[in-house]
Write an enzyme that holds these catalytic residues in place. Structure first.
Site, PDB file in Angstrom:
ATOM      1  N   HIS A 119      49.926  54.700 108.907  1.00  0.00           N
ATOM      2  CA  HIS A 119      48.593  54.390 108.366  1.00  0.00           C
ATOM      3  C   HIS A 119      47.532  55.470 108.536  1.00  0.00           C
ATOM      4  O   HIS A 119      46.633  55.580 107.726  1.00  0.00           O
ATOM      5  CB  HIS A 119      48.074  53.093 108.989  1.00  0.00           C
ATOM      6  CG  HIS A 119      49.024  51.963 108.851  1.00  0.00           C
ATOM      7  ND1 HIS A 119      49.410  51.477 107.628  1.00  0.00           N
ATOM      8  CD2 HIS A 119      49.703  51.250 109.784  1.00  0.00           C
ATOM      9  CE1 HIS A 119      50.283  50.490 107.805  1.00  0.00           C
ATOM     10  NE2 HIS A 119      50.486  50.337 109.109  1.00  0.00           N
ATOM     11  N   PRO A 179      53.103  57.671 117.498  1.00  0.00           N
ATOM     12  CA  PRO A 179      53.093  56.216 117.308  1.00  0.00           C
ATOM     13  C   PRO A 179      53.342  55.874 115.833  1.00  0.00           C
ATOM     14  O   PRO A 179      52.841  56.553 114.939  1.00  0.00           O
ATOM     15  CB  PRO A 179      51.671  55.811 117.715  1.00  0.00           C
ATOM     16  CG  PRO A 179      51.064  56.988 118.384  1.00  0.00           C
ATOM     17  CD  PRO A 179      51.842  58.202 117.991  1.00  0.00           C
ATOM     18  N   LEU A 180      54.119  54.828 115.628  1.00  0.00           N
ATOM     19  CA  LEU A 180      54.494  54.447 114.265  1.00  0.00           C
ATOM     20  C   LEU A 180      53.278  54.136 113.399  1.00  0.00           C
ATOM     21  O   LEU A 180      53.243  54.453 112.217  1.00  0.00           O
ATOM     22  CB  LEU A 180      55.452  53.243 114.318  1.00  0.00           C
ATOM     23  CG  LEU A 180      56.350  53.106 113.101  1.00  0.00           C
ATOM     24  CD1 LEU A 180      57.225  54.339 112.933  1.00  0.00           C
ATOM     25  CD2 LEU A 180      57.198  51.847 113.195  1.00  0.00           C
ATOM     26  N   CYS A 181      52.229  53.535 114.020  1.00  0.00           N
ATOM     27  CA  CYS A 181      51.069  53.170 113.204  1.00  0.00           C
ATOM     28  C   CYS A 181      50.339  54.414 112.705  1.00  0.00           C
ATOM     29  O   CYS A 181      49.786  54.434 111.619  1.00  0.00           O
ATOM     30  CB  CYS A 181      50.152  52.221 113.959  1.00  0.00           C
ATOM     31  SG  CYS A 181      49.462  52.934 115.436  1.00  0.00           S
ATOM     32  N   THR A 182      50.366  55.484 113.527  1.00  0.00           N
ATOM     33  CA  THR A 182      49.749  56.735 113.082  1.00  0.00           C
ATOM     34  C   THR A 182      50.515  57.273 111.882  1.00  0.00           C
ATOM     35  O   THR A 182      49.935  57.666 110.871  1.00  0.00           O
ATOM     36  CB  THR A 182      49.787  57.782 114.212  1.00  0.00           C
ATOM     37  OG1 THR A 182      49.057  57.268 115.317  1.00  0.00           O
ATOM     38  CG2 THR A 182      49.185  59.099 113.766  1.00  0.00           C
TER      39      THR A 182
END
Lengths: 435, 535
Positions: free
Chosen positions: A213, A207-210
């Site tokens: 961030h 996932p992009l957020c992983t």
């Protein structure tokens, strides 16, 4: 031209072809003509001249086949040499198909391998109709699905009955590390690639957020640099895309990923891992390719000669702990999108937007399409809903993506034709409005 | 923006060439392979196909022993001979064409019959890491097997016979540290947390966390906390399916709804992980018996490092380890914020390092008792041993001579043969054709005009063999007919299949990674099936 015959040259396969046996196919008739037929009349297409393809060409040539054709769009790379045994260091950069064909033709007298330095999509149905058997040694699922669709499109049905002479068997092999599989597909008769699409789950991305961030793994750090940092910093100039074979590119990613790892206390970012993640490298060894290709070649021989009943129809192999194989009949899927002849329903709500439908076609396990283009049949006329190319049309149709089924004027029962790289033919869906 | 510099760690050409396999057995596996010295007896199709998949990945050196000359039959089934080579020494031609595959590999050819070598040069085989033999008559095979067994040199027998393939591994003892199991259970120690883990877990309070923190707690924390709750209520961790279902429900109760209305991913992961993560910490039975054997071993200066480390590990388990193996030190990925996940990962790592350190100390003590040793055990050896402690494997082999004496488990043979699908029938057939060959100096069906008579003769051989094992004539005529049809034909695709398999078995033996077959593998290309038997 027939194969050079040194008297006893083919004595080993001739024992199988000229003697009766209890395990032969019911159609089998022992005869010296079978070898002649194999050498003079049977035309086999090998798709892929990589790890499996090199082995397949050798195996088939030494089983008595002489009219072999091979398609491969790749050129030779240094990292191929640990298993693609027809290639040498001096061949790096040359087309795999050409070098493989030259080597086999030179080593095995009487064998004629015809190379095609092409994509499979470069050829039409007339080309494919010319072969008796197609053997696949591919690493791409899209290519497998495409060739599967192509050979299905060659089937002739008369009054709903399949004309058996239009069936061109596919023998498909695949390997990954110490695991592999081999299968026999009789298009229209046994389960096809699309019937077993759930065996190839779509690739999972982090996932992009992983990545952005909350990185936890060294892979997250590498993906951060690849996806977010590269386009921002353009280290090798504007619009220079990442080239996984350029050591300077990999090294830049590696160093930045290491830095990011250090920020978060994540260890384990190595050059090898960086390259593996960026190029999505699948490990490969000579032995597994040899085994799977040999299993496929045996099936080609059986199908061509009836000297033995073919495998039914799917075999998995793994030699991590001992040697394990499991052979079973994978059943035909009754509503298979490609081979069932059953009209496909596309279940939608009136409030669904066109882009939701495209997402469903790409993300659901059942369809796994890549970039589908859609056309509707409205009052006997074709209406384009969305197409990826040409750019001018794409731009014109783009607003449709945000429109709902209702706004597009679509209704229950209408036919939607979907075109995608996973199939050479368009797939016809019937709209089914739900709720 | 930094300017891209010259690559600081650009790979060597060798690393690039072997990249795809280095990802499997690592640089240390490759180093073992490059030190290996392999001997092939008889460069038949099966023989050269085996060597091919050893030369390509870069084995150190090969030696081919073969006194045959290239015949037209070789041209028909063997890739490593060519049209011009008819009449020339087969081993020499094959060696040349095999070495051409990979300039890193060295090779020698010996134009001698193996019987002669066995009679006159008893030490001929001692330099070899592994010997691969094919196309040997029974008597020669038995002599060779005895010599190699006594010299403790691994032997691989490979064979392609019509549509049937055979691989036999003869190795007295084979120990594996890196077995690379496919589906590993995580080692989280939730049922017996070590002090540092317990301290950290107890410092966290799920209740008081804000919503962002709550949805980013690694699931190992969620399971720990839920387990505490559970234990307070029931006294012991969930054991069976029903209890685990209740446990999952309890995890679910702790979940909060996110503002977006979605479920918390970390809690969903926790629910999925209940089955594998709450398994009681225990020593797998295979490892237990290795440890017991190690405990009862008396160490001598010739004891191998594996057994010294196993003895030290046993001592650790019974003392500092309090009945458990060293902590593995790796945990699965979990949806979490970076800080907590990495903190927890480090706790496991530190404990693993501490445990390995205890084992190392015991290794050093044991080594000291033995005086100065030739083979040193390094700290990284011990670390690898501890990390893989749960997956250690030991194979105890049996010699082919022993097997042929009939000391195999006879009850099994009868039972297997009752099963119409058992591949063991092909083992019996291969043994029978060898006896046929000893008696008639040719394989059944070798000559076209003798197929019919040979069927009758082979049947006698088969039944005699079965009678020796105390079985009735339970093998169907079909198998006898099929064997005579083959006439010992070595068909290329079968040879290539067996060669590929056998090469990897050799690599397993050389690198001591992955697990070799124990000890007989039968491949049946008629049905595309296979089976392994311990004979």
């Amino acid at each position: 031209m027939t194969a050079v015959d040194w008297g006893e040259r083919w004595s080993e396969v001739r024992k199988l072809l000229e003697r009766p046996g209890p395990f032969t196919h019911p159609d089998f008739e022992p005869s010296p003509d079978t070898l002649k037929m194999l050498q003079e009349n049977i035309k086999v297409l090998v798709i892929g001249a990589g790890g499996l393809g090199c082995e397949l060409l050798k195996d088939l040539a030494l089983m008595g086949f002489t009219d072999l054709h091979v398609i491969d769009m790749d050129t030779i790379d240094l990292s191929n040499l640990n298993r693609q045994f027809l290639f040498r260091k001096k061949d790096i950069g040359r087309p795999k198909a050409d070098v493989a064909a030259e080597f086999i033709n030179q080593r095995i007298q009487g064998c004629r391998v015809t190379p095609y330095y092409n994509k499979i999509q470069d050829f039409d149905d007339d080309f494919y109709r010319g072969f008796h058997l197609v053997v696949c040694g591919l690493d791409s699922i899209v290519a497998r699905r495409w060739i599967n669709g192509m050979l299905l499109s060659l089937l002739c049905y008369e009054d709903g009955m399949l004309d058996q002479s239009s069936v061109i068997p596919i023998i498909d092999g695949g390997t990954e590390g110490f695991k592999g599989n081999a299968r026999v597909i009789l298009p229209g008769l046994t389960s096809c690639i699309e019937c077993t699409l759930d065996l190839f789950p779509p690739q999972v991305n982090f996932p992009l957020c992983t990545i952005a961030h909350t990185p936890r793994l060294p892979e997250h750090c590498i993906e951060y640099v690849r996806i977010l940092l590269w386009p921002k910093e353009n280290p090798f100039g504007e619009d220079v895309a990442i080239d996984g074979d350029d050591p300077q590119h990999i090294n830049w990613i590696y160093e930045k990923a290491q830095k990011r790892g250090a920020e978060y206390g994540i260890s384990g970012v190595t050059y090898r891992l960086t390259q593996g993640v960026v190029k999505r490298i699948i490990p490969a060894v000579a032995s597994t390719n040899a085994v799977i290709a040999a299993a496929c070649a045996s099936e080609v021989f059986k199908l061509a000669t009836s000297a033995c009943t073919p495998m039914n129809n799917y075999c998995v192999f793994n030699d991590i702990d001992g040697i394990y194989t499991y052979t079973y009949e994978h059943e035909k899927k009754e509503e298979c999108m490609a081979c069932s002849q059953v009209p496909q329903n596309l279940e939608v709500r009136l409030t669904d937007k066109l882009k939701d439908i495209i997402t469903m076609l790409t993300e659901s396990f059942k369809f796994q399409m890549k970039s589908p283009g859609l056309q509707a049949m409205v009052d006997g006329r074709t209406k384009s809903l969305y197409l990826h190319s040409p750019a001018s049309i794409e731009e014109k149709l783009r607003p449709n993506l945000k429109k709902t089924i209702e706004e597009l004027g679509l209704a229950d029962g209408m036919e939607i034709a979907v075109a995608d790289v996973t199939s050479p033919t368009t797939i016809l869906f019937k709209l089914k409005i739900i709720e | 923006m930094e300017k891209p510099g010259t690559p600081s760690s650009e790979q060597s050409d060798k690393a690039k060439k072997y990249d795809r396999q280095l990802r499997l057995w690592g640089d240390h596996g490759q180093a073992s392979l490059e030190c290996a010295n392999i001997c092939l007896i008889n460069a038949s199709a099966t023989g050269t196909e085996t060597l091919k998949s050893l030369v390509l990945p870069g084995v150190g050196a090969i030696t081919i022993v073969d006194d045959a000359k290239v015949t037209p039959k070789d041209i028909g089934n063997n890739f490593f001979v060519d049209g011009e080579s008819i009449g020339r020494p087969r081993g020499e031609v094959a060696l040349h064409l095999l070495l051409e595959l990979n300039p890193d590999v060295r090779g020698t050819f010996v134009d001698q019959a193996v019987d002669e070598i066995l009679d006159n040069q008893p030490d001929f085989f001692s330099p070899f890491t592994c010997v691969i033999a094919t196309c040997l008559p029974e008597s020669t095979l038995l002599s060779l097997s005895k010599v190699l067994w006594d010299a403790n040199i691994p032997l691989l027998v490979v064979r392609s016979y019509g549509m049937i393939g055979y691989i036999r591994v003869q190795i007295e003892e084979h120990t594996v540290i890196e077995s690379h199991p496919d589906n590993e259970m995580p080692d989280l120690r939730l049922d017996r947390p070590f002090p540092a883990l317990q301290k950290y877990m107890d410092s966290l309070d799920l209740e008081t966390m804000d919503s962002k923190e709550h949805s980013h707690v690694p699931y190992v924390v969620i399971l720990y906390k839920t387990l505490q709750q559970w234990n307070q209520r029931y006294g012991a961790p969930p054991k069976n399916y029903r209890e685990k279902k209740d446990f999952i429900q309890l995890v679910k109760e702790g979940m909060r709804e996110k503002e977006s209305g979605e479920a918390e991913e970390n809690f969903e992961e926790a629910m999925k992980a209940v089955n594998t993560s709450l398994m009681p910490t225990r020593i797998p039975s295979g490892v237990e018996s290795i440890l017991n054997e190690a405990a009862s071993n008396t160490l001598t200066p010739s004891t191998r490092p594996f057994w010294i480390m196993a003895k030290a590990l046993h001592e650790f388990v019974t003392s500092e380890g309090r009945g458990a193996l060293p902590v593995r030190g790796t945990i699965p990925d979990m949806t979490a914020d970076s800080e907590k996940y990495i903190k927890i990962q480090n706790l496991y790592r530190e404990q693993a390092a501490q445990d390995a350190d205890w084992v190392l100390r015991r290794v050093l003590e044991l080594s000291q008792q033995l005086g100065p040793r030739k083979v040193m055990i390094t700290e990284s050896d011990v670390k690898a041993f501890c990390k893989n402690a749960h997956a250690l494997r030991v194979l105890k082999g049996k010699s082919i001579a022993e097997e042929y004496k009939g000391s195999i488990n006879l009850g099994d043979i009868g039972a297997h043969l009752e099963n119409p699908e058992s591949e063991l029938v092909w083992y019996v057939m291969l043994r029978a054709v060898d006896q046929f060959h000893s008696e008639f100096r040719a394989y059944p069906g070798y000559f076209q005009d003798q197929v019919e008579t040979d069927i009758v003769r082979l049947k006698v051989c088969v039944n005699r063999l079965l009678a020796d094992w105390g079985c009735g004539p339970i093998i169907k005529d079909d198998f006898i007919h099929e064997m005579c049809r083959y006439g010992a034909a070595e068909v290329h695709s079968i040879a290539a299949y067996i060669g590929g398999c056998a090469a990897h078995e050799a690599i397993k033996i050389i690198t001591a990674q992955y697990v070799p077959i124990h000890n007989t593998h039968i491949y049946n290309a008629i049905t595309a099936t296979s089976a392994t038997f311990t004979l």
